[in-house]
Design an enzyme around this catalytic site. Structure first.
Site, PDB file in Angstrom:
ATOM      1  N   GLY A  45       3.567  20.063  45.414  1.00 53.18           N
ATOM      2  CA  GLY A  45       4.818  19.782  44.699  1.00 53.18           C
ATOM      3  C   GLY A  45       4.615  18.466  43.967  1.00 53.18           C
ATOM      4  CB  ALA A  46       5.203  17.545  40.419  1.00 53.66           C
ATOM      5  CD  GLN A 194       2.904  27.691  46.471  1.00 51.56           C
ATOM      6  OE1 GLN A 194       2.950  28.903  46.279  1.00 51.56           O
ATOM      7  NE2 GLN A 194       1.971  26.931  45.919  1.00 51.56           N
ATOM      8  CG  ASP A 235       3.823  21.309  38.802  1.00 50.77           C
ATOM      9  OD1 ASP A 235       4.513  22.336  38.914  1.00 50.77           O
ATOM     10  OD2 ASP A 235       3.306  20.719  39.767  1.00 50.77           O
ATOM     11  CE  LYS A 246       2.451  27.030  42.183  1.00 50.58           C
ATOM     12  NZ  LYS A 246       0.994  26.696  42.203  1.00 50.58           N
TER      13      LYS A 246
HETATM   14  O1  MRU Z   1       0.960  24.352  43.543  1.00 49.27           O
HETATM   15  P1  MRU Z   1       2.191  23.654  44.000  1.00 49.27           P
HETATM   16  O2  MRU Z   1       2.777  24.215  45.240  1.00 49.27           O
HETATM   17  O3  MRU Z   1       1.995  22.145  44.074  1.00 49.27           O
HETATM   18  O4  MRU Z   1       3.236  23.900  42.827  1.00 49.27           O
HETATM   19  C1  MRU Z   1       4.502  23.308  42.912  1.00 49.27           C
HETATM   20  C2  MRU Z   1       5.407  23.682  41.813  1.00 49.27           C
HETATM   21  O5  MRU Z   1       5.054  24.364  40.888  1.00 49.27           O
HETATM   22  C3  MRU Z   1       6.785  23.061  41.854  1.00 49.27           C
HETATM   23  O6  MRU Z   1       7.722  23.919  41.261  1.00 49.27           O
HETATM   24  C4  MRU Z   1       6.776  21.740  41.061  1.00 49.27           C
HETATM   25  O7  MRU Z   1       5.732  20.928  41.487  1.00 49.27           O
HETATM   26  C5  MRU Z   1       8.051  21.025  41.196  1.00 49.27           C
HETATM   27  S1  MRU Z   1       8.276  20.346  42.794  1.00 49.27           S
HETATM   28  C6  MRU Z   1       9.711  19.487  42.835  1.00 49.27           C
END
Ligand code: MRU
Length: 347
Positions: A45-46, A194, A235, A246
């Site tokens: 998650g970013a 996720q 992200d 994602k």
């Molecule tokens: O690969 P991940 O699980 O890190 O991807 C996360 C996402 O795509 C989330 O939607 C994004 O980071 C926003 S988190 C607040």
């Protein structure tokens, strides 16, 4: 459940690959453990990877055997490079590390011990500001959510993906706190699930009604008029409002447009990259083929089959109804309005 814990001068990261089956924390006594945790999505998650990397840099700095400022700074900078190279798409990772380096290199202190204190202070600030941003985002965002709304979300943009409360799930939490009786549809989010593993878990714990669907059900769900709005996290958002999130997010945005359903993105300003003009310039992470060919360690496809596994896609700004930030809700034209809001933050 906190994804990132700094306690007794130690960093612990919740191993999200094990959720919801078991709750295990990774003890990070070496920055390489943090780098590995980011790469393998134990922390993900970013905003969460930004905060984890900031603390990871402190862990790494504590490992350095140097008494003079110049050697110390050079070594910390090399560690920041290593942590920054773990995942390419979420801009929060580099944003947090650059912020840490800026604070460190502009500090007048000479003693390494004092510099370590300053770094920890900055990592705490990044963490705490993220929670506050999410709360503010929730306040602004919930105003867009009608009473009784059925909200579709993708991946996990919740407390687990941030320092706490969440971005997209933060808006949903805030709407629920206002008594709006919302309910959630969670896309499972192939290939690493996720949505199925993390978003449903957060919603169940929160007591917010949640229904899990597979990714390929969204079109039919919308056609059946069961979705009032879509909310996702991001992200990286470029200066023109294109949104990397994602893989699968773009498809949802196209579907939402077709069915005339608002498509909202909730993200803090640390996710906005004003240095990139459009989504074409965003580096998109491609991950191991095994994430697609295997399920629960079991091979599900012909041995050696060719696989394409981009972890993110880019939703063009024309499909985004509004971007919810901690500074307010931003509407098109994004080129103009993101510049205004990002300028505002710096004042
Ligand atoms: O690969 P991940 O699980 O890190 O991807 C996360 C996402 O795509 C989330 O939607 C994004 O980071 C926003 S988190 C607040």
């Amino acid at each position: 459940m906190e994804a990132i814990i700094w306690e007794n001068d130690r960093l612990r990261l919740l191993d999200q690959t094990k959720l919801p089956g078991s709750i295990e924390y990774i003890e990070c006594d070496n920055y390489r453990v943090v780098a590995e945790a980011i790469k393998r999505l134990s922390v993900r998650g970013a905003p969460a990877i930004g905060a984890a990397a900031a603390y990871g840099l402190v862990v790494g700095a504590k490992q350095i055997a140097a008494n003079d400022r110049a050697t110390f700074l050079a070594k910390v900078s090399a560690i920041a490079e290593e942590l920054g190279a773990t995942r390419p798409t979420a801009v929060n990772l580099r944003w947090a590390l650059e912020r840490m380096m800026m604070r460190l290199t502009t500090a007048p202190e000479q003693e390494v011990n004092k510099l370590l204190d300053i770094m920890l202070e900055e990592a705490h600030a990044i963490y705490n500001e993220d929670v506050q941003s999410n709360r503010r985002m929730g306040e602004y965002g919930q105003e867009l959510i009608p009473v009784g709304a059925r909200i579709l979300t993708h991946c996990n943009a919740g407390a687990l993906a941030t320092a706490g409360y969440g971005t997209a799930l933060g808006v949903i939490r805030a709407a629920q706190e206002k008594g709006k009786n919302v309910s959630v549809y969670a896309d499972e989010t192939r290939p690493l699930l996720q949505g199925a593993r993390l978003t449903t878990w957060e919603m169940v714990q929160e007591g917010i009604p949640v229904t899990l669907i597979t990714d390929n059900m969204a079109a039919y769900l919308m056609a059946k008029k069961k979705v009032d709005c879509v909310i996702v996290g991001a992200d990286r958002i470029t200066a023109n409002g294109d949104v990397a999130n994602k893989i699968g997010t773009y498809g949802l945005a196209v579907l939402a447009k077709h069915h005339n359903i608002p498509f909202y993105v909730a993200a803090p300003l640390s996710t906005i990259d004003m240095n990139l003009a459009s989504g074409d310039e965003i580096p998109i992470e491609e991950r191991d083929a095994k994430e697609v060919t295997h399920h629960g360690g079991q091979l599900m496809a012909p041995e050696g089959v060719q696989v394409w596994n981009p972890a993110f896609d880019v939703t063009p700004n024309s499909l985004v109804t509004a971007i919810i930030t901690e500074m307010g809700v931003v509407y098109p034209s994004y080129a103009e309005n993101l510049a205004k809001i990002c300028g505002k933050k710096k004042e």
